[in-house]
Write an enzyme that holds these catalytic residues in place. Structure first.
Site, PDB file in Angstrom:
ATOM      1  N   HIS A 220      32.418  32.524  32.636  1.00 44.75           N
ATOM      2  CA  HIS A 220      33.677  32.270  33.211  1.00 44.75           C
ATOM      3  C   HIS A 220      33.815  31.041  33.789  1.00 44.75           C
ATOM      4  O   HIS A 220      34.561  30.825  34.826  1.00 44.75           O
ATOM      5  CB  HIS A 220      33.797  33.425  34.215  1.00 44.75           C
ATOM      6  CG  HIS A 220      34.010  34.937  33.813  1.00 44.75           C
ATOM      7  ND1 HIS A 220      35.188  35.730  33.436  1.00 44.75           N
ATOM      8  CD2 HIS A 220      33.056  35.756  33.578  1.00 44.75           C
ATOM      9  CE1 HIS A 220      34.810  36.789  32.917  1.00 44.75           C
ATOM     10  NE2 HIS A 220      33.611  37.038  33.124  1.00 44.75           N
TER      11      HIS A 220
ATOM     12  N   ASN B 118      38.263  42.570  34.373  1.00 45.27           N
ATOM     13  CA  ASN B 118      38.602  41.672  33.223  1.00 45.27           C
ATOM     14  C   ASN B 118      39.760  42.267  32.608  1.00 45.27           C
ATOM     15  O   ASN B 118      40.299  43.454  33.344  1.00 45.27           O
ATOM     16  CB  ASN B 118      37.438  42.096  31.939  1.00 45.27           C
ATOM     17  CG  ASN B 118      36.208  41.238  32.158  1.00 45.27           C
ATOM     18  OD1 ASN B 118      36.354  39.917  32.741  1.00 45.27           O
ATOM     19  ND2 ASN B 118      34.991  41.573  31.720  1.00 45.27           N
TER      20      ASN B 118
HETATM   21 FE1  HDD Z   1      30.359  38.846  35.917  1.00 43.65          FE
HETATM   22  C1  HDD Z   1      31.344  36.135  36.783  1.00 43.65           C
HETATM   23  C2  HDD Z   1      33.809  39.965  35.401  1.00 43.65           C
HETATM   24  C3  HDD Z   1      29.443  41.913  34.396  1.00 43.65           C
HETATM   25  C4  HDD Z   1      27.076  38.234  36.545  1.00 43.65           C
HETATM   26  N1  HDD Z   1      32.052  38.166  36.116  1.00 43.65           N
HETATM   27  C5  HDD Z   1      32.433  36.792  36.786  1.00 43.65           C
HETATM   28  C6  HDD Z   1      33.685  36.602  36.515  1.00 43.65           C
HETATM   29  C7  HDD Z   1      34.514  37.626  36.330  1.00 43.65           C
HETATM   30  C8  HDD Z   1      33.306  38.699  35.755  1.00 43.65           C
HETATM   31  C9  HDD Z   1      35.837  37.924  36.209  1.00 43.65           C
HETATM   32  C10 HDD Z   1      34.505  35.280  37.167  1.00 43.65           C
HETATM   33  C11 HDD Z   1      34.544  35.290  38.461  1.00 43.65           C
HETATM   34  C12 HDD Z   1      35.655  33.986  38.858  1.00 43.65           C
HETATM   35  O1  HDD Z   1      36.517  33.910  38.594  1.00 43.65           O
HETATM   36  O2  HDD Z   1      35.006  33.203  39.759  1.00 43.65           O
HETATM   37  N2  HDD Z   1      31.612  40.511  34.935  1.00 43.65           N
HETATM   38  C13 HDD Z   1      32.834  40.885  35.168  1.00 43.65           C
HETATM   39  C14 HDD Z   1      33.050  42.180  34.685  1.00 43.65           C
HETATM   40  C15 HDD Z   1      31.675  42.603  34.182  1.00 43.65           C
HETATM   41  C16 HDD Z   1      30.802  41.806  34.624  1.00 43.65           C
HETATM   42  C17 HDD Z   1      34.192  42.891  34.437  1.00 43.65           C
HETATM   43  C18 HDD Z   1      31.477  44.051  34.066  1.00 43.65           C
HETATM   44  C19 HDD Z   1      32.079  45.169  34.017  1.00 43.65           C
HETATM   45  N3  HDD Z   1      28.590  39.873  35.512  1.00 43.65           N
HETATM   46  C20 HDD Z   1      28.402  41.012  34.895  1.00 43.65           C
HETATM   47  C21 HDD Z   1      27.013  41.438  35.032  1.00 43.65           C
HETATM   48  C22 HDD Z   1      26.395  40.257  35.748  1.00 43.65           C
HETATM   49  C23 HDD Z   1      27.451  39.323  35.836  1.00 43.65           C
HETATM   50  C24 HDD Z   1      26.316  42.819  34.624  1.00 43.65           C
HETATM   51  C25 HDD Z   1      24.694  40.026  35.910  1.00 43.65           C
HETATM   52  C26 HDD Z   1      23.976  41.193  36.222  1.00 43.65           C
HETATM   53  N4  HDD Z   1      29.588  37.356  36.721  1.00 43.65           N
HETATM   54  C27 HDD Z   1      28.215  37.211  36.639  1.00 43.65           C
HETATM   55  C28 HDD Z   1      27.835  35.947  37.583  1.00 43.65           C
HETATM   56  C29 HDD Z   1      29.209  35.365  37.662  1.00 43.65           C
HETATM   57  C30 HDD Z   1      29.997  36.295  37.022  1.00 43.65           C
HETATM   58  C31 HDD Z   1      26.724  35.222  36.792  1.00 43.65           C
HETATM   59  C32 HDD Z   1      29.345  34.038  37.096  1.00 43.65           C
HETATM   60  C33 HDD Z   1      29.972  32.934  38.030  1.00 43.65           C
HETATM   61  C34 HDD Z   1      30.021  33.966  39.332  1.00 43.65           C
HETATM   62  O3  HDD Z   1      29.504  35.273  38.853  1.00 43.65           O
HETATM   63  O4  HDD Z   1      30.722  33.554  40.353  1.00 43.65           O
HETATM   64  O5  HDD Z   1      27.159  36.105  38.636  1.00 43.65           O
END
Ligand code: HDD
Length: 714
Positions: A92, A165
């Protein structure tokens, strides 16, 4: 991609709430935003507050001599510059955001004790960040991808982040697989290709080996992955959450955002071209809508399942690869969100905002979805390397409007200067402050929902998570014919980019054949593979034959053509009065007419007046507009007929199923291009043509034209 309108409750509800004006709605947040800096009328100074007399020249030993180390002004400036980038988000990374507010439709006391859902008068400030998943910060907006839809509610009881999402399911069922999935979808590790897309071997290798991804992958191959606008997307909390009322009664819920702008997509050819011609297409669209006062709105709703009904479905509520079809549990509207303020500074607000699904408030709680459980850890952890330490909650955009006193005083980049000597609890030195709050509803202390757990510690996937194809099949079979064709083409395109044939074969035979044999056969034919005769597993099928709510064609469309961009193609000799008539007609609909000439220079009207244009046809290509009008004027029409740029504009607009209205004398121009009139290709100079044009733009695309448009070169 919808054209039909329904009397959905959300429209009446939205109309029923009072829309506070922009100044009032953000008053609360802004009154706390004393961290915004305005340099108007201020002297240029160093970070230490010293006034700067010369910002053009470094300090040197003589005008042509070497620079001096003592130049603290230059050193400070360059040092800061050298460190201006922070790590982008692992996923993202590409995104944009805006401020706004949330307002509840009423007191949802039966469902939750969360204050922001209890008081219809309360205006809760929000910040929303939309994003793509795969590409880096500088990648294109219109790539085929899932869109992030993350909302931070700054409630009086603390921040609540709904990190969702634009698709209601996910690729994997357990968070332990997230790094594997992300490594597979990201650009390949040896050459960092492709940027911003999933059409490559590692992605298809992984998803063809992991059938639990089948449902989400078909969503990603659908039109949902190429939205027309961030304003025209649904949003989903994905996981099952809990809402808890003041009596401690819990209900399972799935969160939904329904856009008032309708749910629309672009065509794949448009998406690809936009990625080059306007990389910032979605970012610009959101920014301009808010700047022009056309504030996007969504309705927040929930599907509610009483705890007693947890096991009543033919899928597991804890499985994030499953939806609850809206036909089984309709969405109950809770309130509306309006985005009405653009950020002042992209870095400080959009880049530094830090979401976490673990940020919840009393009245909201988690479920045992193993994907959600892993997310609760991951987000805070990632901010520590991205934002440089555990004090990221003190960065202005992340600060709650609720007070946040506790004993966590130190660590890198601490901003608050906490008074008092006791940074521990309990204490008797500082009068015992800050103190715990009782969980009773009126006190507001957070209390986790008391769920009885009696289990064996085990690494195992529940048997109830094992059906990977029934809902993917339901999705495909609920699509309109046009949408099904788009899905077939998307799989064919993506798999066509996969170099290893065994991956293509596995996806067709072991995934697509289990979803739908017609889908598998069509994709196989496009790849030159034999059509599979049957699937590899027994698919039990969904309890529903179709879920109409899944097709964008069935969702409420846009109401009117407010904010839609309409190109008027003009050249020397254009009939000025006709241009006026068309512009007025569009402005009456609050659409955005744009005069486009052969170049950016003004054109001359038939009666000799200079008519300024908004852009050249090259500068604002057809993929950037929603409809095209060609005003009258013999010389202008003749010039357009001789212009490759204008001809391409019309052909491309036709190919992308856009509404086109041409003055009566322009019929020859259409004939020379081989274009035939249809419900959205209109010829004439009267009001009837304008009315039909407006209706076609409102319908978003002329879907009935799609087969005829195949013959037009891309
Ligand atoms: Fe995630 C970012 C949505 C599963 C780990 N995720 C991130 C963002 C969105 C989502 C919208 C961007 C937020 C922003 O604008 O700063 N992610 C989802 C959805 C998931 C999902 C809808 C499943 C239903 N994500 C998911 C899992 C993991 C992560 C299973 C880790 C185990 N996601 C992250 C992250 C991020 C992230 C690596 C990257 C940047 C951040 O968090 O701040 O921690």
């Amino acid at each position: 991609m919808s054209s039909k309108k329904t009397d959905a409750p959300r429209e009446s509800q939205l109309a029923g709430t009072q829309t506070p004006d922009k100044a009032n709605t953000n008053a609360k947040l802004q009154s706390l935003e004393n961290f915004r800096a305005d340099a108007t009328g201020e002297a240029l100074r160093t970070n230490q507050g010293v006034k700067i007399a010369d910002n053009q020249n470094s300090l040197k030993a003589g005008a042509r001599g070497p620079s001096l180390l003592e130049d603290f002004i230059m050193r400070e400036k360059i040092t800061h510059f050298d460190h201006e980038r922070i790590p982008e988000r692992i996923v993202h990374a590409r995104g944009t955001g805006a401020h706004g507010y949330f307002q509840s439709y009423g007191d949802h006391a039966a469902l939750t004790k969360a204050g922001f859902l209890r008081d219809p008068e309360a205006i809760t400030p929000v910040f929303v960040r939309f994003s793509t998943v795969q590409g880096p910060r500088g990648s294109g907006d219109t790539v085929r991808d899932v869109r992030g839809f993350a909302v931070k509610f700054y409630t009086d009881e603390g921040n609540f982040d709904l990190v969702g999402n634009n698709m209601p399911v996910f690729f994997i069922q357990d968070a332990i697989k997230f790094p594997d999935f992300v490594h597979a979808v990201k650009p390949e590790p040896h050459n960092e290709i492709p940027t911003g897309g999933s059409a490559h071997d590692t992605f298809w290798d992984f998803v063809s080996l992991v059938p639990e991804s089948a449902h989400m992958v078909i969503w990603a191959m659908s039109d949902r992955a190429i939205p027309r606008s961030l304003r025209m997307m649904e949003g989903f909390g994905v996981h099952t959450f809990r809402l808890i009322n003041a009596e401690g009664v819990a209900s399972f819920v799935k969160f939904h955002w329904k856009p008032a702008q309708g749910v629309h997509s672009v065509l794949w050819d448009e998406a690809q071209k936009l990625a080059g011609k306007d990389t910032d297409y979605h970012r610009r669209d959101l920014w301009e809508a808010i700047e022009t006062g056309d504030y996007p709105e969504w309705e927040l709703g929930v599907q509610i399942v009483p705890e007693a009904d947890e096991h009543k479905f033919d899928f597991d509520l804890l499985d994030p690869t499953k939806i609850i079809p809206e036909e089984l549990v309709p969405v109950t509207p809770l309130g509306k969100m309006v985005l009405n303020r653009n950020p002042d500074n992209f870095f400080a607000e959009v880049e530094q905002i830090a979401f976490c699904p673990g940020h919840i408030v009393p009245g909201i709680d988690f479920s045992n979805d193993p994907l959600l459980q892993g997310r609760l850890f991951s987000y805070t952890d990632t901010q520590i390397s991205r934002l440089g330490g555990p004090n990221f909650h003190e960065i202005p955009i992340n600060r709650p409007v609720a007070p946040n006193h506790n004993g966590q005083r130190d660590a890198l980049h601490r901003m608050t200067i906490d008074k008092g000597r006791a940074s521990y609890e309990p204490n008797s030195i500082d009068g015992g402050w800050p103190k715990e709050t009782a969980p009773a509803a009126e006190d507001g202390g957070f209390e986790s929902h008391q769920e009885r757990i009696d289990a064996t510690k085990i690494r195992q996937r529940s048997e109830s998570f094992s059906d990977h194809f029934s809902q993917a099949r339901l999705f495909f079979q609920s699509m309109s014919e046009n949408e099904q064709q788009h899905i077939i083409k998307a799989y064919s395109f993506e798999l066509g980019k996969v170099e290893r044939e065994h991956i293509r074969i596995r996806e067709v035979n072991e995934i697509l054949a289990n979803i739908d044999l017609k889908l598998a056969a069509a994709v196989a034919a496009n790849l030159g593979l034999p059509a599979p005769k049957k699937g590899t597993v027994q698919v039990k099928g969904s309890s529903l034959a179709k879920s109409p709510a899944l097709s964008q064609m069935n969702l409420p469309g846009s109401v009117g053509i407010k904010g839609r961009k309409i190109a008027l193609l003009v050249a020397d000799g254009v009939d000025g009065a006709d241009v006026d008539r068309l512009v007025k007609a569009l402005e009456a609909q609050a659409a955005r007419p744009l005069l486009l000439g052969p170049s950016s220079a003004p054109v001359k009207t038939a009666d000799g007046k200079a008519l300024p244009v908004d852009a050249s046809m090259e500068g604002m290509p057809s993929v950037m507009v929603d409809g095209i009008l060609v005003p009258a004027g013999k010389a202008s029409l003749q010039a357009l007929a001789g212009s490759g740029l204008a001809k391409h504009y019309l052909l491309e607009g036709y190919k992308h199923l856009k509404a086109i209205g041409v003055a009566k004398d322009g019929k020859a121009l259409l004939d020379s291009l081989g274009l035939k009139e249809d419900a959205g290709l209109l010829v004439g100079d009267d009001q009837k043509v304008i009315d039909a044009f407006v209706k076609a733009v409102e319908g978003h695309r002329v879907w009935a034209r799609e087969a005829a448009a195949e013959a037009i070169p891309a």
